[in-house]
Scaffold this active site. Structure first.
Site, PDB file in Angstrom:
ATOM      1  N   GLU A 191      41.517  33.709  46.863  1.00 33.20           N
ATOM      2  CA  GLU A 191      41.003  35.071  47.021  1.00 33.20           C
ATOM      3  C   GLU A 191      41.056  35.694  45.643  1.00 33.20           C
ATOM      4  O   GLU A 191      42.132  36.002  45.138  1.00 33.20           O
ATOM      5  CB  GLU A 191      41.854  35.873  48.015  1.00 33.20           C
ATOM      6  CG  GLU A 191      41.397  37.327  48.126  1.00 33.20           C
ATOM      7  CD  GLU A 191      42.403  38.226  48.859  1.00 33.20           C
ATOM      8  OE1 GLU A 191      43.113  37.742  49.769  1.00 33.20           O
ATOM      9  OE2 GLU A 191      42.478  39.418  48.499  1.00 33.20           O
ATOM     10  N   ARG A 204      39.664  43.272  40.727  1.00 36.18           N
ATOM     11  CA  ARG A 204      40.470  44.321  40.080  1.00 36.18           C
ATOM     12  C   ARG A 204      40.315  44.328  38.569  1.00 36.18           C
ATOM     13  O   ARG A 204      41.001  45.074  37.878  1.00 36.18           O
ATOM     14  CB  ARG A 204      41.953  44.131  40.427  1.00 36.18           C
ATOM     15  CG  ARG A 204      42.225  44.376  41.882  1.00 36.18           C
ATOM     16  CD  ARG A 204      43.676  44.172  42.255  1.00 36.18           C
ATOM     17  NE  ARG A 204      43.756  43.835  43.652  1.00 36.18           N
ATOM     18  CZ  ARG A 204      44.860  43.462  44.293  1.00 36.18           C
ATOM     19  NH1 ARG A 204      45.993  43.384  43.650  1.00 36.18           N
ATOM     20  NH2 ARG A 204      44.821  43.162  45.573  1.00 36.18           N
ATOM     21  N   THR A 243      39.910  42.584  47.449  1.00 35.73           N
ATOM     22  CA  THR A 243      39.862  43.979  46.997  1.00 35.73           C
ATOM     23  C   THR A 243      38.456  44.566  47.155  1.00 35.73           C
ATOM     24  O   THR A 243      37.996  45.343  46.320  1.00 35.73           O
ATOM     25  CB  THR A 243      40.355  44.128  45.530  1.00 35.73           C
ATOM     26  OG1 THR A 243      41.427  43.206  45.275  1.00 35.73           O
ATOM     27  CG2 THR A 243      40.900  45.522  45.288  1.00 35.73           C
ATOM     28  N   LYS A 287      43.225  40.403  57.844  1.00 38.57           N
ATOM     29  CA  LYS A 287      44.324  40.400  56.871  1.00 38.57           C
ATOM     30  C   LYS A 287      45.298  41.501  57.301  1.00 38.57           C
ATOM     31  O   LYS A 287      44.866  42.618  57.610  1.00 38.57           O
ATOM     32  CB  LYS A 287      43.749  40.692  55.488  1.00 38.57           C
ATOM     33  CG  LYS A 287      44.757  41.072  54.416  1.00 38.57           C
ATOM     34  CD  LYS A 287      44.089  41.036  53.048  1.00 38.57           C
ATOM     35  CE  LYS A 287      44.967  41.676  51.987  1.00 38.57           C
ATOM     36  NZ  LYS A 287      44.652  41.162  50.640  1.00 38.57           N
TER      37      LYS A 287
HETATM   38  C1  3PG Z   1      46.800  41.604  47.886  1.00 34.03           C
HETATM   39  O1  3PG Z   1      45.868  42.177  47.384  1.00 34.03           O
HETATM   40  O2  3PG Z   1      46.668  40.959  48.917  1.00 34.03           O
HETATM   41  C2  3PG Z   1      48.159  41.796  47.289  1.00 34.03           C
HETATM   42  O3  3PG Z   1      48.096  42.504  46.107  1.00 34.03           O
HETATM   43  C3  3PG Z   1      48.930  40.550  47.101  1.00 34.03           C
HETATM   44  O4  3PG Z   1      50.215  40.924  47.291  1.00 34.03           O
HETATM   45  P1  3PG Z   1      51.431  40.257  46.482  1.00 34.03           P
HETATM   46  O5  3PG Z   1      51.150  40.469  45.039  1.00 34.03           O
HETATM   47  O6  3PG Z   1      52.640  41.057  46.953  1.00 34.03           O
HETATM   48  O7  3PG Z   1      51.505  38.817  46.880  1.00 34.03           O
END
Ligand code: 3PG
Length: 208
Positions: free
Chosen positions: A41, A45, A69, A129
């Site tokens: 994924e 960003r 995102t 999710k």
């Molecule tokens: C996401 O976008 O799913 C999270 O930023 C990932 O979360 P983590 O950095 O706590 O694993």
């Protein structure tokens, strides 16, 4: 890829990856694939995220690359044009949800409350999710959602580590987890692809 439930079956962990320099995209993706993790994924960003996504889609066919995102319909369109094979959003709005349903790729909408789960179900999707998984209640919260709504499958993400992943993966409504721990910023900055491969190898041995 037929639907989101197939996406969740590829690996027990979906690496959530943020890439600043597109030159890192292909070696990073190959490092994950070498460790047995065949999915990414890639978050939108960074300014160059779509360039990285396109490079992985074109040059690392072993990897199913999706875009994360996704906040707006425009980002969803741009990600699909760049080669995203699935889309992930941290949350849902009615506008974003109705738009992504018109696209020809699986979608994992982000949810954190029972009402949001019900709203996404109403749109016809049953794979989501759960974000941000740790702060929103962790495995106990997901187990509780499974009582009234047992048929929804989740990919919890946010605050999960190699150590805590099994607490989620043992739940019947969890197909895989997401996390950024496979690609630590320091390892990517140092182009330490061996570390990424070994973190992927560890993650690939988790059972889902
Ligand atoms: C996401 O976008 O799913 C999270 O930023 C990932 O979360 P983590 O950095 O706590 O694993």
């Amino acid at each position: 890829m037929a639907d989101a439930s197939d996406v969740l079956r590829i690996s027990p962990v979906i690496p959530v990856v943020t890439i600043d320099d597109p030159q890192d995209a292909v070696p990073l993706a190959r490092a994950l694939a070498d460790g047995g993790v065949k999915i990414i994924e890639l978050t939108l960003r960074t300014d160059s995220a779509l360039t990285s996504l396109k490079l992985i889609a074109e040059e690392v066919p072993d990897i199913l690359v999706g875009a994360g995102t996704i906040l707006t319909p425009g980002q969803a369109d741009a990600a699909v044009s760049a080669g995203a094979k699935f889309l992930v959003s941290p949350g849902v709005t009615p506008g974003l949800l109705s738009h992504v349903l018109t696209l020809d790729v699986p979608v994992l909408p982000g949810v954190a409350t029972v009402g949001e789960v019900m709203a996404v179900l109403e749109s016809g999707l049953d794979t989501m999710k759960f974000f941000p998984a740790g702060p929103a209640g962790g495995p106990a919260y997901l187990a509780a959602i499974g009582a009234p709504i047992p048929h929804v499958r989740f990919c919890p993400t946010g605050g999960i580590s190699l150590a805590t992943a099994p607490d989620y993966l043992k739940l019947p409504n969890v197909s895989c987890v997401g996390g950024s721990w496979l690609t630590p910023a320091a390892a990517v900055a140092a182009k330490d692809w061996d570390t990424v491969t070994s973190l992927a190898r560890e993650a690939a041995t988790l059972s889902n």
